[in-house]
Design a protein around this motif. Structure first.
Motif, short mmCIF file in Angstrom:
data_model
loop_
_atom_site.label_atom_id
_atom_site.label_comp_id
_atom_site.label_asym_id
_atom_site.label_seq_id
_atom_site.Cartn_x
_atom_site.Cartn_y
_atom_site.Cartn_z
N GLU A 85 -95.27 -88.45 55.75
CA GLU A 85 -94.91 -89.73 56.36
C GLU A 85 -95.33 -89.70 57.83
O GLU A 85 -95.13 -88.70 58.52
N GLU A 86 -95.91 -90.79 58.28
CA GLU A 86 -96.26 -90.90 59.70
C GLU A 86 -94.99 -91.12 60.51
O GLU A 86 -94.09 -91.85 60.07
N PRO A 87 -94.87 -90.52 61.70
CA PRO A 87 -93.65 -90.69 62.50
C PRO A 87 -93.29 -92.15 62.79
O PRO A 87 -92.11 -92.50 62.77
N ALA A 88 -94.27 -93.01 63.05
CA ALA A 88 -93.96 -94.43 63.30
C ALA A 88 -93.34 -95.07 62.07
O ALA A 88 -92.41 -95.89 62.18
N ALA A 89 -93.82 -94.70 60.88
CA ALA A 89 -93.24 -95.23 59.64
C ALA A 89 -91.82 -94.71 59.45
O ALA A 89 -90.94 -95.44 58.98
N THR A 90 -91.58 -93.46 59.83
CA THR A 90 -90.23 -92.91 59.77
C THR A 90 -89.29 -93.70 60.66
O THR A 90 -88.19 -94.08 60.26
N ALA A 91 -89.71 -93.94 61.90
CA ALA A 91 -88.86 -94.68 62.85
C ALA A 91 -88.53 -96.07 62.30
O ALA A 91 -87.37 -96.49 62.34
N ALA A 92 -89.52 -96.77 61.76
CA ALA A 92 -89.28 -98.11 61.20
C ALA A 92 -88.33 -98.04 60.01
O ALA A 92 -87.41 -98.86 59.89
N ARG A 93 -88.52 -97.06 59.14
CA ARG A 93 -87.65 -96.90 57.97
C ARG A 93 -86.22 -96.60 58.39
O ARG A 93 -85.27 -97.17 57.85
N GLU A 94 -86.06 -95.70 59.35
CA GLU A 94 -84.72 -95.34 59.81
C GLU A 94 -84.01 -96.53 60.46
O GLU A 94 -82.81 -96.71 60.27
N ILE A 95 -84.73 -97.33 61.23
CA ILE A 95 -84.13 -98.53 61.82
C ILE A 95 -83.61 -99.44 60.72
O ILE A 95 -82.47 -99.91 60.77
N ARG A 96 -84.43 -99.67 59.70
CA ARG A 96 -84.04 -100.54 58.58
C ARG A 96 -82.83 -99.98 57.83
O ARG A 96 -81.88 -100.69 57.55
N GLU A 97 -82.86 -98.68 57.52
CA GLU A 97 -81.77 -98.05 56.76
C GLU A 97 -80.46 -98.01 57.55
O GLU A 97 -79.39 -98.22 56.98
N GLU A 98 -80.54 -97.74 58.85
CA GLU A 98 -79.33 -97.54 59.65
C GLU A 98 -78.76 -98.83 60.23
O GLU A 98 -77.59 -98.86 60.61
N SER A 99 -79.58 -99.89 60.28
CA SER A 99 -79.11 -101.11 60.93
C SER A 99 -79.25 -102.38 60.10
O SER A 99 -78.59 -103.37 60.38
N GLY A 100 -80.15 -102.38 59.11
CA GLY A 100 -80.44 -103.61 58.38
C GLY A 100 -81.45 -104.49 59.09
O GLY A 100 -81.78 -105.58 58.63
N TYR A 101 -81.99 -104.02 60.23
CA TYR A 101 -83.04 -104.76 60.96
C TYR A 101 -84.41 -104.19 60.60
O TYR A 101 -84.57 -102.98 60.47
N GLN A 102 -85.38 -105.08 60.48
CA GLN A 102 -86.78 -104.69 60.24
C GLN A 102 -87.55 -104.88 61.55
O GLN A 102 -87.62 -106.00 62.06
N VAL A 135 -82.62 -108.16 58.02
CA VAL A 135 -83.08 -108.33 56.64
C VAL A 135 -82.03 -107.92 55.62
O VAL A 135 -82.24 -108.04 54.42
N GLY A 136 -80.89 -107.43 56.08
CA GLY A 136 -79.85 -107.01 55.16
C GLY A 136 -78.81 -106.17 55.88
O GLY A 136 -78.74 -106.16 57.11
N GLU A 137 -78.04 -105.45 55.10
CA GLU A 137 -77.02 -104.56 55.64
C GLU A 137 -77.57 -103.14 55.67
O GLU A 137 -78.49 -102.81 54.93
N PRO A 138 -77.01 -102.28 56.52
CA PRO A 138 -77.45 -100.88 56.54
C PRO A 138 -77.29 -100.24 55.15
O PRO A 138 -76.32 -100.51 54.45
N THR A 139 -78.26 -99.42 54.76
CA THR A 139 -78.19 -98.74 53.46
C THR A 139 -77.89 -97.26 53.59
O THR A 139 -77.57 -96.61 52.60
N ASP A 140 -77.97 -96.72 54.81
CA ASP A 140 -77.66 -95.31 55.03
C ASP A 140 -76.18 -95.19 55.34
O ASP A 140 -75.74 -95.39 56.47
N THR A 141 -75.39 -94.86 54.33
CA THR A 141 -73.94 -94.83 54.50
C THR A 141 -73.46 -93.61 55.27
O THR A 141 -72.31 -93.56 55.69
N GLU A 142 -74.32 -92.62 55.50
CA GLU A 142 -73.94 -91.46 56.31
C GLU A 142 -73.92 -91.82 57.79
O GLU A 142 -73.12 -91.30 58.56
N GLU A 143 -74.83 -92.68 58.19
CA GLU A 143 -74.95 -93.08 59.59
C GLU A 143 -73.99 -94.24 59.88
O GLU A 143 -74.39 -95.38 60.06
N VAL A 144 -72.72 -93.96 59.93
CA VAL A 144 -71.70 -94.99 60.10
C VAL A 144 -71.41 -95.16 61.59
O VAL A 144 -71.26 -94.19 62.32
N GLY A 145 -71.33 -96.40 62.01
CA GLY A 145 -71.00 -96.69 63.40
C GLY A 145 -71.03 -98.19 63.63
O GLY A 145 -71.17 -98.97 62.70
#
Length: 195
Positions: A85-102, A135-145
């Motif tokens: 995975e490219e680091p930029a793609a990781t950052a975008a994926r993590e933002i989406r998973e942890e926040s629900g923002y794209q 784009v939705g709700e956070p999907t990473d339930t470990e990253e709670v905050g």
């Protein structure tokens, strides 16, 4: 050209512990004074972090608890770079998973750094976006905050109050705030002044 006066010599490393997140090694080193011994080195997986700044000069952050330091504070969104995975793609994926923002648009590489080079390898790459949409709700339930858009004008205050957790928040945010006045923040190159 690098001045190598004072460089340490390494003669190999043996692994003491290894898993997906961390590897502990003993490195056979020789200091510039001639002393030689085995030195502990912690190797962490590469991290990619996303810095999303909106048109109101706010940054998307997560207020959360970290048990290792028994501390509440703000963090940027990011995580481990997965294999292939490219680091930029990781950052975008993590933002989406942890926040629900794209994040919208192309990522701009902001900065890369090693937070603790004395005993730890922990390559960190930071990418900047200037817009994101919910784009939705956070999907990473470990990253709670608590997700917040924090005004950039509060960054130095939060740093002084130790409410920016770790180098992964401090380095990118302070770098971004400092570089805004020079015109050099992520792709805003400025021609040098004539001598």
């Amino acid at each position: 050209m690098t001045d190598e006066h004072g460089a340490w010599k390494t003669f190999g490393e043996r692994t003491v512990y290894d898993n997906k997140w961390v590897r502990l090694g003993l490195t056979d080193v020789q200091a510039p004074n001639g002393e030689r011994w085995e030195y502990h080195v912690v190797h962490l997986a590469r991290i990619a972090i996303g810095l999303v700044v909106d048109d109101r000069d706010r940054v998307l952050m997560l207020w959360r608890y970290r048990f290792a330091t028994d501390q509440w504070g703000y963090e940027l969104l990011g995580g481990l770079v997965e294999e292939s995975e490219e680091p930029a793609a990781t950052a975008a994926r993590e933002i989406r998973e942890e926040s629900g923002y794209q994040p919208l648009g192309e990522a701009e590489h902001l900065i890369s750094f090693e937070p603790l080079p004395g005993q730890v390898t922990a390559g960190t790459d930071v990418y900047l976006w200037r817009a994101a949409e919910k784009v939705g709700e956070p999907t990473d339930t470990e990253e709670v905050g608590r997700l917040e858009w924090v005004p950039l004008s509060r960054i130095t205050e939060l740093a002084q109050r130790q409410e920016l957790l770790g180098a992964g928040a401090l380095v990118p945010l302070l770098y971004y705030v400092a570089s805004r006045g020079t015109g050099n923040a992520a792709g805003q190159d400025q021609a040098p002044e004539p001598a």
